[in-house]
Design a protein around this motif. Structure first.
Motif, PDB file in Angstrom:
ATOM      1  N   SER A 288      20.456  26.064 -13.243  1.00 33.01           N
ATOM      2  CA  SER A 288      21.792  26.699 -13.281  1.00 33.01           C
ATOM      3  C   SER A 288      21.868  27.828 -12.262  1.00 33.01           C
ATOM      4  O   SER A 288      20.838  28.325 -11.788  1.00 33.01           O
ATOM      5  N   GLY A 289      23.093  28.217 -11.966  1.00 33.17           N
ATOM      6  CA  GLY A 289      23.294  29.375 -11.107  1.00 33.17           C
ATOM      7  C   GLY A 289      22.772  30.636 -11.784  1.00 33.17           C
ATOM      8  O   GLY A 289      22.233  31.524 -11.127  1.00 33.17           O
ATOM      9  N   GLY A 290      22.927  30.714 -13.104  1.00 29.58           N
ATOM     10  CA  GLY A 290      22.431  31.872 -13.856  1.00 29.58           C
ATOM     11  C   GLY A 290      20.922  32.018 -13.697  1.00 29.58           C
ATOM     12  O   GLY A 290      20.407  33.142 -13.569  1.00 29.58           O
ATOM     13  N   ALA A 291      20.203  30.889 -13.692  1.00 29.36           N
ATOM     14  CA  ALA A 291      18.744  30.926 -13.502  1.00 29.36           C
ATOM     15  C   ALA A 291      18.410  31.517 -12.134  1.00 29.36           C
ATOM     16  O   ALA A 291      17.427  32.248 -11.969  1.00 29.36           O
ATOM     17  N   LEU A 292      19.267  31.210 -11.156  1.00 30.79           N
ATOM     18  CA  LEU A 292      18.997  31.673  -9.785  1.00 30.79           C
ATOM     19  C   LEU A 292      19.052  33.184  -9.645  1.00 30.79           C
ATOM     20  O   LEU A 292      18.398  33.755  -8.773  1.00 30.79           O
ATOM     21  N   ARG A 293      19.858  33.831 -10.506  1.00 31.69           N
ATOM     22  CA  ARG A 293      19.934  35.292 -10.411  1.00 31.69           C
ATOM     23  C   ARG A 293      18.542  35.900 -10.562  1.00 31.69           C
ATOM     24  O   ARG A 293      18.204  36.881  -9.914  1.00 31.69           O
ATOM     25  N   LYS A 294      17.723  35.285 -11.438  1.00 32.10           N
ATOM     26  CA  LYS A 294      16.351  35.786 -11.634  1.00 32.10           C
ATOM     27  C   LYS A 294      15.404  35.205 -10.577  1.00 32.10           C
ATOM     28  O   LYS A 294      14.525  35.892 -10.074  1.00 32.10           O
ATOM     29  N   GLN A 295      15.573  33.917 -10.264  1.00 29.44           N
ATOM     30  CA  GLN A 295      14.631  33.255  -9.354  1.00 29.44           C
ATOM     31  C   GLN A 295      14.646  33.868  -7.952  1.00 29.44           C
ATOM     32  O   GLN A 295      13.600  34.014  -7.320  1.00 29.44           O
ATOM     33  N   THR A 296      15.842  34.198  -7.447  1.00 22.93           N
ATOM     34  CA  THR A 296      15.914  34.694  -6.061  1.00 22.93           C
ATOM     35  C   THR A 296      15.115  35.996  -5.914  1.00 22.93           C
ATOM     36  O   THR A 296      14.407  36.181  -4.932  1.00 22.93           O
ATOM     37  N   LYS A 297      15.217  36.862  -6.918  1.00 25.41           N
ATOM     38  CA  LYS A 297      14.510  38.147  -6.831  1.00 25.41           C
ATOM     39  C   LYS A 297      12.990  37.922  -6.852  1.00 25.41           C
ATOM     40  O   LYS A 297      12.256  38.486  -6.037  1.00 25.41           O
ATOM     41  N   VAL A 298      12.549  37.065  -7.790  1.00 22.67           N
ATOM     42  CA  VAL A 298      11.110  36.797  -7.913  1.00 22.67           C
ATOM     43  C   VAL A 298      10.579  36.202  -6.607  1.00 22.67           C
ATOM     44  O   VAL A 298       9.565  36.649  -6.058  1.00 22.67           O
ATOM     45  N   LEU A 299      11.264  35.193  -6.085  1.00 21.37           N
ATOM     46  CA  LEU A 299      10.786  34.529  -4.871  1.00 21.37           C
ATOM     47  C   LEU A 299      10.768  35.500  -3.686  1.00 21.37           C
ATOM     48  O   LEU A 299       9.787  35.585  -2.936  1.00 21.37           O
ATOM     49  N   ALA A 300      11.860  36.252  -3.536  1.00 16.95           N
ATOM     50  CA  ALA A 300      11.943  37.162  -2.384  1.00 16.95           C
ATOM     51  C   ALA A 300      10.834  38.218  -2.452  1.00 16.95           C
ATOM     52  O   ALA A 300      10.165  38.492  -1.448  1.00 16.95           O
ATOM     53  N   LEU A 301      10.605  38.810  -3.635  1.00 13.35           N
ATOM     54  CA  LEU A 301       9.552  39.835  -3.747  1.00 13.35           C
ATOM     55  C   LEU A 301       8.174  39.219  -3.501  1.00 13.35           C
ATOM     56  O   LEU A 301       7.318  39.824  -2.847  1.00 13.35           O
ATOM     57  N   ASN A 302       7.957  37.985  -4.009  1.00 13.97           N
ATOM     58  CA  ASN A 302       6.655  37.331  -3.808  1.00 13.97           C
ATOM     59  C   ASN A 302       6.427  37.000  -2.337  1.00 13.97           C
ATOM     60  O   ASN A 302       5.310  37.123  -1.824  1.00 13.97           O
ATOM     61  N   LEU A 303       7.492  36.565  -1.664  1.00 14.21           N
ATOM     62  CA  LEU A 303       7.342  36.224  -0.246  1.00 14.21           C
ATOM     63  C   LEU A 303       7.062  37.482   0.585  1.00 14.21           C
ATOM     64  O   LEU A 303       6.201  37.487   1.470  1.00 14.21           O
ATOM     65  N   VAL A 304       7.779  38.566   0.269  1.00 10.99           N
ATOM     66  CA  VAL A 304       7.543  39.830   0.986  1.00 10.99           C
ATOM     67  C   VAL A 304       6.100  40.294   0.763  1.00 10.99           C
ATOM     68  O   VAL A 304       5.409  40.711   1.709  1.00 10.99           O
ATOM     69  N   ALA A 305       5.622  40.192  -0.486  1.00  9.65           N
ATOM     70  CA  ALA A 305       4.233  40.594  -0.775  1.00  9.65           C
ATOM     71  C   ALA A 305       3.269  39.762   0.067  1.00  9.65           C
ATOM     72  O   ALA A 305       2.318  40.296   0.658  1.00  9.65           O
ATOM     73  N   THR A 306       3.529  38.457   0.172  1.00  7.07           N
ATOM     74  CA  THR A 306       2.645  37.574   0.940  1.00  7.07           C
ATOM     75  C   THR A 306       2.664  37.961   2.420  1.00  7.07           C
ATOM     76  O   THR A 306       1.612  37.989   3.072  1.00  7.07           O
ATOM     77  N   LEU A 307       3.856  38.278   2.935  1.00  9.24           N
ATOM     78  CA  LEU A 307       3.948  38.683   4.356  1.00  9.24           C
ATOM     79  C   LEU A 307       3.135  39.956   4.609  1.00  9.24           C
ATOM     80  O   LEU A 307       2.625  40.171   5.709  1.00  9.24           O
ATOM     81  N   LYS A 308       3.017  40.797   3.562  1.00 10.17           N
ATOM     82  CA  LYS A 308       2.257  42.044   3.718  1.00 10.17           C
ATOM     83  C   LYS A 308       0.783  41.857   3.365  1.00 10.17           C
ATOM     84  O   LYS A 308       0.036  42.831   3.221  1.00 10.17           O
TER      85      LYS A 308
ATOM     86  N   ARG B  89       6.877  37.235 -11.637  1.00  8.81           N
ATOM     87  CA  ARG B  89       6.901  35.998 -12.419  1.00  8.81           C
ATOM     88  C   ARG B  89       8.317  35.720 -12.927  1.00  8.81           C
ATOM     89  O   ARG B  89       8.938  36.591 -13.542  1.00  8.81           O
ATOM     90  N   TYR B  90       8.803  34.494 -12.707  1.00  9.46           N
ATOM     91  CA  TYR B  90      10.097  34.071 -13.262  1.00  9.46           C
ATOM     92  C   TYR B  90       9.863  33.657 -14.716  1.00  9.46           C
ATOM     93  O   TYR B  90       8.940  32.910 -15.012  1.00  9.46           O
ATOM     94  N   ASP B  91      10.752  34.137 -15.615  1.00  8.95           N
ATOM     95  CA  ASP B  91      10.516  33.930 -17.050  1.00  8.95           C
ATOM     96  C   ASP B  91      11.223  32.700 -17.626  1.00  8.95           C
ATOM     97  O   ASP B  91      11.246  32.507 -18.835  1.00  8.95           O
ATOM     98  N   GLY B  92      11.831  31.871 -16.784  1.00  9.02           N
ATOM     99  CA  GLY B  92      12.479  30.642 -17.288  1.00  9.02           C
ATOM    100  C   GLY B  92      13.902  30.851 -17.772  1.00  9.02           C
ATOM    101  O   GLY B  92      14.522  29.923 -18.302  1.00  9.02           O
ATOM    102  N   TYR B  93      14.450  32.070 -17.580  1.00 13.33           N
ATOM    103  CA  TYR B  93      15.820  32.386 -18.041  1.00 13.33           C
ATOM    104  C   TYR B  93      16.847  31.430 -17.437  1.00 13.33           C
ATOM    105  O   TYR B  93      16.783  31.088 -16.255  1.00 13.33           O
ATOM    106  N   SER B  94      17.791  30.990 -18.275  1.00 11.36           N
ATOM    107  CA  SER B  94      18.915  30.201 -17.758  1.00 11.36           C
ATOM    108  C   SER B  94      20.146  30.462 -18.630  1.00 11.36           C
ATOM    109  O   SER B  94      20.059  31.121 -19.667  1.00 11.36           O
ATOM    110  N   VAL B  95      21.282  29.925 -18.178  1.00 12.34           N
ATOM    111  CA  VAL B  95      22.532  30.119 -18.923  1.00 12.34           C
ATOM    112  C   VAL B  95      23.286  28.801 -18.990  1.00 12.34           C
ATOM    113  O   VAL B  95      23.057  27.895 -18.183  1.00 12.34           O
ATOM    114  N   CYS B  96      24.188  28.711 -19.962  1.00 10.37           N
ATOM    115  CA  CYS B  96      25.149  27.613 -19.965  1.00 10.37           C
ATOM    116  C   CYS B  96      26.437  28.095 -20.621  1.00 10.37           C
ATOM    117  O   CYS B  96      26.477  28.328 -21.833  1.00 10.37           O
TER     118      CYS B  96
END
Ligand SMILES: Cc1cc2nc3c(=O)[nH]c(=O)nc-3n(C[C@H](O)[C@H](O)[C@H](O)COP(=O)(O)OP(=O)(O)OC[C@H]3O[C@@H](n4cnc5c(N)ncnc54)[C@H](O)[C@@H]3O)c2cc1C
Length: 396
Positions: free
Chosen positions: A304-324, A331-338
């Motif tokens: 869902s789009g609601g799940a993405l609100r959490k996923q984008t932050k987790v992925l972006a922070l993890n990618l930045v950490a990897t670049l550094k 960690r994404y907690d599996g949150y979603s909406v309907c």
């Protein structure tokens, strides 16, 4: 051949919001590859089909919504080679990457139901899962005065599976207001044993189902379609039923886009062909510089789009950490909406994790799960504004 630090495949909800977030976090040289001239806000398709929004409100020019600091290449990816860090485009060009984010969404497999494409072509069936079909769906639901209408929700992975029910309730409410509901037989085909899978939500939805007189076929799926009838089968495969229909409103079976299926990025044992990521870090299990989120990722949550609100932050922070040079520890907690539009004024809003346990934004308050006017207004008016102005810029 050009080279970029971060290449994002797909400029939908996931692609633009994660690219926007990375740009905000100071990452440079981000490229989004997206073929469409127009960006679409899919949650509003349900409102368009149900007559509570116009189709034009679902679209904006892609050029106007690309986040600041992000480059757009208008093309479709045809192949990803994670061994050489290369993506190939339908233009014939190839691009190499330092990090790749794969988010081309999900594919509607209308062809997988015999007879369905023909029924859509002739106008006896339609769907709100394809922008090009939404206007027909809306017109057919509006103009129906009597007869049988069959709504379907598919088994298997789907984008916001519960959105299958939204136009059904909106249409029933409209038919009730115009006095024709008693003359319309409404049948809903759903793969699950209950309407959704969470007791508090099921209770609300079942009340509405009874109120509108909807006949529900639980643990069932659409098997075959012809011009006048549908064949419904039980999910276990031991029963079938033929139903004559006047209009079929279908949500098709879904899978990963064809170019991902069978690619090295999909797990060999996943028939859906989704990108094999760790569902918590969103990093690929075998290629450390490949990431995925949204509908194309083989995560465990309800897509869902609601799940993405959490996923984008987790992925972006993890990618930045990897670049550094650090370990990705978000960690994404599996949150979603309907969100279920249960009438043209009210909504039942489900928030849950990947085991369908309640995950309310306001802790210890189950209020959003009740039928409410306020959540309908948020879904119809507030969230679209937040989407266009904040989410796509990686700001929410
Ligand atoms: C009818 C409907 C109603 C919904 N209602 C809700 C709701 O009420 N609430 C909610 O939270 N969620 C809802 N959703 C789900 C939500 O819209 C999706 O989960 C979300 O859009 C997923 O984002 P995504 O970026 O993964 O995919 P998308 O937003 O679909 O974006 C994928 C992008 O990838 C592009 N692409 C495809 N192939 C390629 C390629 N080969 N190369 C490059 N780019 C490519 C596509 O053009 C597209 O722009 C709904 C979905 C639908 C269909």
């Amino acid at each position: 051949m050009t080279a970029h630090r971060v290449v994002v495949v797909g400029g939908g909800n996931a692609g633009l919001s994660v690219a926007g977030r990375l740009a905000r976090y100071g990452v440079d040289d981000i490229v989004v590859i997206e073929p469409r001239e127009h960006h679409r806000y899919q949650p509003i398709f349900s409102h368009v089909a149900g007559g509570t929004a116009r189709a034009s409100q679902a679209e904006r020019r892609q050029a106007d919504v690309i986040p600041r600091g992000v480059q757009w290449i208008q093309a479709a990816v045809t192949e990803i080679d994670p061994e050489t860090d290369t993506v190939r485009l339908d233009s014939g060009d190839a691009i190499t990457y330092e990090h790749l984010i794969v988010c081309p969404g999900i594919q509607n497999d209308f062809h997988s139901i015999p007879g369905l494409e023909e029924a859509i072509r002739t106008g006896s069936a339609s769907s709100h899962y394809e922008f090009e079909l939404v206007a027909t769906a809306s017109r057919r639901l509006r103009d129906l005065r009597s007869g049988t209408v069959v709504f379907t929700q598919p088994p298997g992975p789907a984008s916001c599976a519960g959105a299958a029910q939204k136009p059904m309730y909106l249409a029933c409410d409209y038919w009730r207001a115009t006095g024709v509901l008693p003359d319309i037989r409404v049948v809903f085909v759903v793969p699950t044993p209950t309407m959704f899978g969470m007791p508090a939500i099921d209770e609300e939805l079942e009340r509405k189902v009874e109120e509108y007189g909807i006949e529900v076929r639980h643990e069932a799926r659409l098997v075959e379609v012809d011009a006048t009838s549908v064949l419904i089968g039980s999910v276990s495969g031991d029963r079938t039923e033929r139903i004559a229909y006047d209009y079929l409103h279908v949500v098709p079976p879904q899978s990963a886009p064809d170019f991902l299926k069978g690619s090295p990025l999909a797990a060999a044992d996943d028939p859906g062909g989704f990108v094999e990521v760790d569902p918590r870090t969103l990093r690929h299990r075998r290629y450390a510089n490949v990431w995925s989120l949204g509908d194309a990722a083989a995560t465990t949550n309800s897509k869902s789009g609601g799940a993405l609100r959490k996923q984008t932050k987790v992925l972006a922070l993890n990618l930045v950490a990897t670049l550094k040079g650090r370990e990705p520890d978000e960690r994404y907690d599996g949150y979603s909406v309907c969100p279920f539009t249960v009438s043209r004024r009210t909504m039942v809003f489900a928030e849950f994790d990947d085991e369908y346990r309640p995950k309310p934004t306001v802790p210890f308050w189950p209020g959003l799960a009740r039928e409410r006017r306020s959540t309908w207004l948020i879904d119809r008016y507030v969230l679209p504004w937040v989407y266009w102005h904040l989410i796509l810029q990686g700001r929410a």
